[in-house]
Design an enzyme around this catalytic site. Structure first.
Site, short mmCIF file in Angstrom:
data_model
loop_
_atom_site.label_atom_id
_atom_site.label_comp_id
_atom_site.label_asym_id
_atom_site.label_seq_id
_atom_site.Cartn_x
_atom_site.Cartn_y
_atom_site.Cartn_z
N GLU A 51 -1.37 3.54 -7.95
CA GLU A 51 -2.32 3.33 -9.05
C GLU A 51 -2.85 4.63 -9.63
OE1 GLU A 51 -2.45 1.68 -6.18
OE2 GLU A 51 -2.60 -0.47 -6.56
N PHE A 113 -11.36 -9.97 1.85
CA PHE A 113 -10.18 -9.11 1.90
C PHE A 113 -9.96 -8.44 0.54
CE2 PHE A 113 -5.49 -8.71 1.37
CZ PHE A 113 -5.32 -7.68 2.28
N GLN A 114 -9.82 -7.13 0.56
CA GLN A 114 -9.60 -6.32 -0.65
C GLN A 114 -10.72 -6.47 -1.68
OE1 GLN A 114 -5.49 -6.81 -1.99
NE2 GLN A 114 -4.89 -5.20 -0.54
N LYS A 163 -11.00 -13.15 -9.89
CA LYS A 163 -9.83 -14.01 -10.05
C LYS A 163 -10.17 -15.35 -10.70
CE LYS A 163 -5.67 -15.45 -7.71
NZ LYS A 163 -4.71 -15.04 -6.68
N MET A 466 -3.64 29.49 -6.29
CA MET A 466 -4.97 29.84 -6.77
C MET A 466 -5.93 30.03 -5.60
SD MET A 466 -6.51 30.65 -9.48
CE MET A 466 -6.06 29.94 -11.07
#
Lengths: 557, 168
Positions: A51, A113-114, A163, A466
């Site tokens: 993602e 969940f999630q 959902k 760097m």
């Protein structure tokens, strides 16, 4: 038309003119993805490897096109993986819409969940965010999100859609794409005041940033520069706004900016600042910053005025409209003495340019320049390679330098290059380092799958360059965890993912490799070996001023 | 360090208090008091915040608050241009030796007894922050069981309202 929430999301994206979205499906985004399936002839979904890559791709797409980038994710880890991408867009004022699925409203707050509170998490890194409670609000929220993302100072907006809201149905009616809020010019009294200060200036300097590109005010800025005979420099975010070879343009300024532009700014008696925010990487020590100069600051975001430096005149308004009003009030004015001074700085810079033989970082970018078309977007990651690219790339068209300026996100470039290639419908270039590239190289799978032509130029020095530079200069060469000591074979890596690649060690090899890479059909990796002790110069030491600038360094091995 | 009182008129939506206070947190302003309530219209809520800081930081904070889409308007109050009050409830131990002294002090401040039993007395005082501080300090001579105060609510001394400056 009675539609599900998921269908409304896709319909609104189409209605708002969005043809490409980036994302990754998951349990709580299944309904949205089912709607994408049904509308796959109207909207193109690019599946990334992660993602974060999707968020950077949507960002790169937005930077390259000026349109709103859109990214989808599922709930929980899908949503948290977007966070760095959203923050990157926020710090660079990029219009981005992130749409996340979430658990049904009946489960919210139960640690399902999630389930994650993504609106809470993204509160400080979005312009605004929404949790959609009711499908009846969904269409309005989405349209409002587009309006917010692109209005005024653009930025990311996140919409969290549970959902059950995706499943629930309500009436949908097509509406034309929302317009951004009408831009406005700064107040007349401020413009009058600014005109007086500009007309009195003897050594004016124009400093512009990303806001100039957003406002599309390049022509007005150049007209003004011609009229008052002023040199021009920019921040990292301003790069590519005007052609690099424009005679008045002195290049990027700041910590690793060009000597000429930084010195011109330091010696100016007036700094006319357009769409910038005086980041510490530009000003160095703010107490010692351009002490002899009056600062006029024009920005669409009033909260930027007087934030970090004391401007004598702050003008809140659209840069383009404000310059249009300001221009007729300025006297045509030649400043031969100022020109001579600036020319002297230019010659000093010329004398300390890196002209060594071999595959020096500057040489790498100069060779790359030969292959860049008018429309080629060059994306970078973050670190030494980013600065070398910013200093030496030759730009011809606005929005063709894409780099994480504010947040400085290593791992930004690959996703951005994927998004930029879709946005420009042309080959894009990723200039990266082996450190940065290691962060999101999984997106090679995406580039191969969609056969996206991306030239990936890895400036490979085996160290976090760097970090090493700072450790060399300020930490007694204690190279703590900055030596990578990896055994990655980037050519073999490219092949294993179904791409092509090669390693180069000389300028001639690089030239030939680039000619192959710019003819390749898909992604092409060039593993370009450079020395680990190359420095980005010039350098303004942290907390220093232009008096402390380092232009030359010989470091004992 | 100066003390500021700012009223923020916001859309009456869930999460909006979080958005506003988060701005204080990000700028590292410590909120010394905060009140929130619906207003004359149920669509808008009014948040009154009292905090300490410097002028530049305060101005920066207000500029950033204005960027929140849910913020409709902001008004800054000074002692001269506004009326501010807060409400105190204070529970005192009820003992023979101190009972009369406590009641005398409460009378002097205009605090009213709202509950009374053989072990405790509860007073209510609506006053300025300063007067409430003074009263509490006086009560420290005796046994305070518990204190709850609301924080300031403020209105401008004029017929103009905070709603009239919506959409600056």
């Amino acid at each position: 038309m009675l539609l599900s929430g998921a269908d409304i999301i896709v319909k609104i994206l189409i209605e708002q003119g969005c043809d490409t979205v980036f994302g990754y499906p998951g349990g709580q985004a299944l309904n949205i993805y089912d709607s994408l399936y049904a509308h796959s002839n109207e909207i193109n979904h690019i599946l990334t490897a992660h993602e974060q890559g999707a968020a950077h791709a949507a960002d790169g797409y937005a930077r390259a096109t000026g349109r709103v980038g859109v990214v989808f994710s599922t709930s929980g880890p899908g949503a948290t993986n977007l966070v760095t991408g959203i923050a990157t867009a926020y710090l660079d004022s990029i219009p981005l819409i992130a749409i996340c699925g979430n658990v049904p409203t009946t489960h919210i707050g139960t640690d399902s969940f999630q389930e994650i509170d993504i609106t809470g998490i993204t509160l400080p890194i979005t312009k605004h965010n929404y949790f959609v409670n009711d499908v009846e609000d969904l269409a309005d929220i989405l349209r409002e999100a587009f309006r917010l993302a692109k209005s005024g100072r653009p930025g990311p907006v996140l919409i969290d859609v549970p959902k059950d809201v995706q499943i629930a149905k309500c009436e949908y009616e097509f509406q034309p794409a929302v317009e951004k809020e009408e831009p406005f010019a700064a107040k007349n009294d401020r413009i009058n005041e600014a005109a007086k200060i500009i007309n009195a200036a003897k050594q004016p300097y124009i400093y512009f940033g990303g806001g100039l590109i957003t406002a599309n005010a390049q022509a007005e800025m150049l007209a003004l520069a011609e009229k008052i005979d002023a040199p021009i420099g920019c921040s990292l975010m301003g790069l590519s706004a005007i052609p690099t070879d424009y005679p008045r343009f002195l290049g990027m300024q700041g910590m690793h900016g060009h000597y000429t532009s930084s010195m011109a700014m330091h010696n100016a008696d007036l700094i006319l600042s357009l769409g910038v925010r005086f980041n510490d990487r530009v000003t160095g020590n703010r107490q010692k910053f351009a002490t002899g100069a009056k600062i006029i600051h024009i920005d669409v975001d009033g909260s930027e005025l007087f934030k970090t430096v004391d401007a004598v005149c702050g003008l809140r308004g659209d840069v383009k409209l404000t310059l249009e009003k300001l221009l007729p009030m300025l006297k045509e004015n030649k400043k031969p003495e100022w020109r001579v001074k600036v020319e002297a700085f230019r010659q000093e810079e010329e004398s300390c340019l890196d002209k060594r033989e071999g595959l020096t970082p500057r040489k790498v970018i100069l060779i790359l320049n030969k292959y860049l078309g008018e429309n080629t977007a060059v994306c970078t990651d973050v670190g030494q390679h980013q600065m070398w690219a910013a200093q030496n790339l030759n730009f011809k068209t606005p929005r063709r330098f894409i780099s994480s300026g504010g947040l400085g996100t290593m791992g930004f470039g690959f996703g951005a290059a994927i998004g930029a290639a879709f946005g420009t419908k042309e080959r894009s270039v990723l200039v990266t380092g082996d450190g940065s590239f290691g962060m999101n190289l999984n997106e090679l799978a995406t580039a191969v799958r969609y056969n996206i032509p991306i030239v990936i130029l890895i400036m490979n020095n085996g160290v976090l360059g760097m970090v090493r530079q700072w450790q060399t200069l300020f930490y007694n060469k204690h190279y703590s965890n900055s030596v990578l000591e990896r055994k990655t074979d980037f050519t073999a890596f490219a092949k294993s993912f179904g791409a092509n690649g090669e390693a180069v060690t000389t300028p001639e090899e690089l030239d030939e490799a680039l000619s192959r890479a710019f003819r390749a059909e898909g992604p092409y990796i060039i593993d370009c070996k450079i020395d680990k002790d190359e420095f980005v110069l010039p350098m303004l030491p942290p907390g220093g001023s232009m008096d402390d600038i380092i232009t030359n360094l010989e470091v004992e091995q | 360090m100066n003390r500021y009182t700012v009223a923020v008129l916001v859309n009456n939506q869930f999460g909006v208090l979080n958005r506003v206070t988060s701005m204080f947190r990000r700028r590292r302003f410590n909120i010394s008091s905060l009140t929130v309530s619906e207003t004359e219209t149920s669509e808008l809520s009014r948040i009154t915040v009292v905090f300490d800081g410097d002028d530049a930081g305060k101005q920066q904070l207000i500029n950033h608050l204005y960027k929140l889409p849910d913020v409709c308007s902001i008004k800054e109050f000074s002692d001269d241009n506004s009326v501010s009050f807060e409400l105190l409830l204070i529970k005192m131990k009820n003992e023979t030796k101190s009972r009369e002294d406590i009641r005398g002090a409460a009378d002097a401040f205009g605090a009213i007894i709202v509950d009374y039993s053989k072990d405790y007395m509860m007073f209510r005082l609506t006053e300025t922050t300063k007067r409430i501080d003074d009263f509490i300090n006086l009560m420290r001579e005796f046994t305070i069981l518990e204190i709850c105060r609301t924080g300031s609510v403020s209105l401008e001394r004029s017929s103009t309202t905070i709603r009239q400056i919506i959409n600056l």
